[in-house]
Design a protein around this motif. Structure first.
Motif, PDB file in Angstrom:
ATOM      1  N   THR A 198       0.829  -1.233   0.008  1.00  0.00           N
ATOM      2  CA  THR A 198       0.213  -0.077   0.058  1.00  0.00           C
ATOM      3  C   THR A 198       0.752   1.208   0.058  1.00  0.00           C
ATOM      4  O   THR A 198       0.306   2.323  -0.637  1.00  0.00           O
ATOM      5  N   VAL A 199       1.974   1.329   0.577  1.00  0.00           N
ATOM      6  CA  VAL A 199       2.990   2.439   0.283  1.00  0.00           C
ATOM      7  C   VAL A 199       3.354   2.797  -0.925  1.00  0.00           C
ATOM      8  O   VAL A 199       3.720   4.049  -1.373  1.00  0.00           O
ATOM      9  N   LEU A 200       3.148   1.935  -1.951  1.00  0.00           N
ATOM     10  CA  LEU A 200       3.753   2.128  -3.381  1.00  0.00           C
ATOM     11  C   LEU A 200       2.603   2.807  -3.954  1.00  0.00           C
ATOM     12  O   LEU A 200       2.922   3.684  -4.889  1.00  0.00           O
ATOM     13  N   PHE A 201       1.279   2.947  -3.457  1.00  0.00           N
ATOM     14  CA  PHE A 201       0.318   3.946  -3.948  1.00  0.00           C
ATOM     15  C   PHE A 201       0.669   5.212  -3.752  1.00  0.00           C
ATOM     16  O   PHE A 201       0.098   6.307  -4.339  1.00  0.00           O
ATOM     17  N   THR A 247      -2.023  -8.248  -0.089  1.00  0.00           N
ATOM     18  CA  THR A 247      -2.616  -7.476   1.053  1.00  0.00           C
ATOM     19  C   THR A 247      -3.699  -8.266   1.992  1.00  0.00           C
ATOM     20  O   THR A 247      -4.591  -8.102   1.892  1.00  0.00           O
ATOM     21  N   PRO A 248      -3.101  -9.097   2.801  1.00  0.00           N
ATOM     22  CA  PRO A 248      -4.017 -10.089   3.387  1.00  0.00           C
ATOM     23  C   PRO A 248      -4.732  -9.459   4.719  1.00  0.00           C
ATOM     24  O   PRO A 248      -4.762 -10.332   5.756  1.00  0.00           O
ATOM     25  N   GLY A 304      -4.701   4.558   3.015  1.00  0.00           N
ATOM     26  CA  GLY A 304      -5.252   5.187   2.146  1.00  0.00           C
ATOM     27  C   GLY A 304      -5.801   4.549   1.020  1.00  0.00           C
ATOM     28  O   GLY A 304      -6.216   4.884  -0.064  1.00  0.00           O
ATOM     29  N   SER A 305      -5.212   3.059   1.077  1.00  0.00           N
ATOM     30  CA  SER A 305      -5.340   2.325  -0.050  1.00  0.00           C
ATOM     31  C   SER A 305      -6.859   2.044  -0.444  1.00  0.00           C
ATOM     32  O   SER A 305      -7.255   1.790  -1.770  1.00  0.00           O
ATOM     33  N   ILE A 310      -7.550   8.195   5.318  1.00  0.00           N
ATOM     34  CA  ILE A 310      -6.482   7.554   5.844  1.00  0.00           C
ATOM     35  C   ILE A 310      -6.950   7.487   7.470  1.00  0.00           C
ATOM     36  O   ILE A 310      -6.840   6.581   8.216  1.00  0.00           O
ATOM     37  N   GLU A 311      -7.671   8.720   7.790  1.00  0.00           N
ATOM     38  CA  GLU A 311      -8.124   8.829   9.446  1.00  0.00           C
ATOM     39  C   GLU A 311      -9.375   7.911   9.529  1.00  0.00           C
ATOM     40  O   GLU A 311      -9.337   7.081  10.538  1.00  0.00           O
ATOM     41  N   ALA A 312     -10.221   7.611   8.457  1.00  0.00           N
ATOM     42  CA  ALA A 312     -11.458   6.718   8.593  1.00  0.00           C
ATOM     43  C   ALA A 312     -10.690   5.284   8.567  1.00  0.00           C
ATOM     44  O   ALA A 312     -11.365   4.710   9.721  1.00  0.00           O
TER      45      ALA A 312
END
Length: 248
Positions: A111-114, A129-130, A141-142, A220-222
């Motif tokens: 997810t960091v790659l996004f 992403t399990p 934020g994915s 991201i917060e949600a």
């Protein structure tokens, strides 16, 4: 290992390289590693000599994701402090972010790659992403960025169904730019090219292309609220116990 050992820093020709260095755990991110990455990204934002940031892993493992032992010991009162600090530093970064992946990229390792402006991968790289298998939900934020990058159904298959992507599938989906045995060398060349460009024009161009970050920060917060709630759920506790039992 100290925080400095776990996140190795190197600055060359305006490029800050950050290498995750926990090979015995396949670069599973623990609290100290999140803190080290946050320190580096926050410092880079205020350093005019840093023009680009390069994120690296090790041979065969970019990152195997979050350290499950850390999550198994999650304290609801303490919250996700180190993780959230890293994600906020990531979205606040005004310098281009480039990554090179070799081997495993699991969970946050995918997810960091996004958030990267450019990412490269070796042919043996795999992306997974399990979250649901661990009783958790997507993070970083994915849930917003993945559908925008690869379309809803492919994003759903990655984030919810838990399907893995090969390096070539990741390239086709837009998660990485190119697949090459020399992925790290290519990423270094790209970062150096970015660092050599007029910095203010680069900053403005990147900001225009990435758009308003408010929606991303809200997502991201949600996600974090849902993630923290899930960490204390019976589903997640059972999944963590099973995972740690298998590993032991």
């Amino acid at each position: 290992m100290s925080e400095t050992d776990l996140i190795q820093r190197d600055v060359r020709d305006g490029v800050l390289s950050l290498r995750m260095n926990r090979p015995d755990k396949k670069n599973a991110l623990n609290r100290a590693m999140y803190a080290g990455l946050s320190d580096a990204l926050e410092a880079a934002n205020g350093d005019e000599t840093i023009r680009a940031v390069l994120l690296l892993g090790g041979a065969g493992a970019f990152s195997s994701g979050n350290d499950i032992a850390d999550f198994a010991g999650f304290d609801a009162k303490a919250g996700l402090g180190e993780v959230m600090r890293f994600l906020r530093a990531l979205t606040a970064l005004e310098k281009p972010l480039v990554a090179a992946v070799d081997g495993l990229a699991v969970g946050i390792g995918t997810t960091v790659l996004f958030h990267c402006d450019l990412a490269y991968a070796t042919p043996r790289s795999t992306f997974r992403t399990p979250f649901l298998d661990l009783g958790l939900v997507p993070e970083a934020g994915s849930s917003l960025l993945a559908p925008a990058t690869m379309g809803y159904q492919r994003a759903f298959a990655l984030l919810v169904l838990g399907d893995a992507l090969s390096a070539e599938q990741a390239r086709e989906a837009g998660l990485v730019l190119a697949v090459s045995d020399a992925a790290e060398d290519e990423s270094r060349r790209a970062a150096a090219r970015l660092a050599a460009k007029p910095p203010e024009a680069l900053r403005i161009a990147r900001r225009l292309m990435r758009g308003d970050g408010a929606a991303l920060n809200e997502r991201i917060e949600a996600e974090a609220r849902a993630f923290a709630e899930r960490l204390t759920s019976a589903e997640a506790r059972a999944a963590f116990a099973a995972f740690l039992g298998r590993r032991g």
